[in-house]
Design a protein around this motif. Structure first.
Motif, short mmCIF file in Angstrom:
data_model
loop_
_atom_site.label_atom_id
_atom_site.label_comp_id
_atom_site.label_asym_id
_atom_site.label_seq_id
_atom_site.Cartn_x
_atom_site.Cartn_y
_atom_site.Cartn_z
N THR A 1 0.86 -1.19 0.00
CA THR A 1 0.00 0.00 0.00
C THR A 1 0.90 1.25 0.00
N GLY A 2 0.30 2.41 0.18
CA GLY A 2 1.07 3.65 0.19
C GLY A 2 0.86 4.43 -1.10
N ASP B 1 1.00 -5.71 4.94
CA ASP B 1 0.86 -5.19 6.30
C ASP B 1 -0.50 -4.53 6.52
N HIS C 1 12.55 1.11 5.51
CA HIS C 1 11.72 -0.04 5.87
C HIS C 1 11.02 -0.65 4.65
N THR D 1 8.25 6.75 10.84
CA THR D 1 7.12 6.20 10.07
C THR D 1 5.81 6.84 10.53
N ASN E 1 3.49 8.88 8.06
CA ASN E 1 2.13 8.42 7.76
C ASN E 1 1.05 9.32 8.36
N ARG F 1 0.39 12.11 7.51
CA ARG F 1 -0.24 12.89 6.45
C ARG F 1 -1.60 12.33 6.06
C1 GLP Z 1 4.28 2.61 4.59
C2 GLP Z 1 4.01 1.12 4.30
C3 GLP Z 1 5.03 0.56 3.35
C4 GLP Z 1 5.28 1.57 2.26
C5 GLP Z 1 6.02 2.75 2.84
C6 GLP Z 1 6.17 3.91 1.87
O1 GLP Z 1 4.28 2.95 5.93
N1 GLP Z 1 3.89 0.28 5.42
O2 GLP Z 1 4.58 -0.70 2.85
O3 GLP Z 1 6.06 1.00 1.24
O4 GLP Z 1 5.47 3.14 4.08
O5 GLP Z 1 4.97 4.57 1.67
P1 GLP Z 1 4.70 5.56 0.48
O6 GLP Z 1 4.63 4.73 -0.73
O7 GLP Z 1 3.39 6.23 0.80
O8 GLP Z 1 5.86 6.51 0.44
#
Ligand code: GLP
Length: 241
Positions: A36-37, A67, A138, A161, A165, A167
């Protein structure tokens, strides 16, 4: 590691979608590992386009997500379950019985994690796993100083993280502090891995994952030991390579 550097986000998304579509064409009942993301959302749009043009058929595909936030109900607008339904599953012909996602509300988390691992094994393992990467290196929610031997488990999220996140949430206090994530071992057992990244804010993590020493402080660096990893990144994410 194969590294494909593309012009921009659109090109990254299209290439990744084509790789998944080809995988499904070659093996219609493929087991896909999904992420996801913001990073993979363009890829999901492309897959929906390809499905609309009848170029890919998800009827027999099985999926496992990387996840899920711990303590968030599926119906919560920020759950990864909602994300997957909205960004992909509601728009393709996947059989809902073939969708597997960590249950953020699992009462017995350890039992749930064992079940998840066993189901992946029973279905023959993950054929193709899609990954994004966190700014701290990560993958999934396997945070720095990870145990490379871990399978699906409950993790505590790193401060960076939670900050990144936030946001998506109304306030930083609303961001869950734990998650259920496939472990590094689960990810490394996938037959093929595609890692996507775009933007300057991922350049450091990409440099350390690809060129740095394999080190638990950069969880993605373990991918250097996998024999079938394709990294698709835009110019910005590749700027430090
Ligand atoms: C999140 C997810 C990850 C994702 C990463 C990057 O917290 N758990 O699986 O790859 O962070 O997110 P984004 O693609 O929004 O930059």
């Amino acid at each position: 590691m194969r590294i494909i550097v593309v012009e921009n986000y659109d090109e990254m998304s299209k290439k990744a979608a084509l790789m998944i579509a080809s995988q499904v064409m070659l093996k219609p009942d493929s087991v896909l590992g999904l992420a996801t993301g913001d990073t993979p959302s363009g890829m999901y749009k492309e897959l929906i386009n390809l499905y609309g043009k009848k170029e890919v058929d998800f009827k027999e595909v099985r999926t496992f997500n990387l996840d899920e936030y711990y303590g968030l109900d599926r119906e919560n607008s920020q759950s990864y379950y909602k994300y997957m339904m909205t960004n992909l599953f509601d728009n393709i012909n996947i059989n809902t019985e073939n969708i597997n996602m960590p249950d953020g509300m699992a009462k017995d988390v350890n039992a749930f994690c064992d079940l998840y691992e066993n189901k992946i094994k029973t279905l023959g393992g993950i054929d193709m796993q899609v990954l994004g990467i966190g700014g701290n290196g990560h993958i999934g929610f396997n945070e720095p100083n990870v145990n490379f031997e871990a399978q699906t488990h409950l993790v505590e999220l790193d401060e960076q993280t939670i900050e990144a996140n936030s946001r998506f949430f109304e306030s930083i206090e609303d961001v869950p502090v734990k998650a259920i994530s496939m472990g590094i071992k689960t990810i490394m057992n996938s037959k093929k891995i595609i890692l996507l990244a775009n933007g300057l804010n991922k350049a450091d993590a990409i440099e350390r994952a690809v060129k740095g020493k394999i080190n638990p402080s950069i969880p993605a660096s373990i991918l250097q030991l996998h024999n079938d990893v394709t990294i698709i990144i835009d110019k910005d994410a590749a700027s430090k390579l």
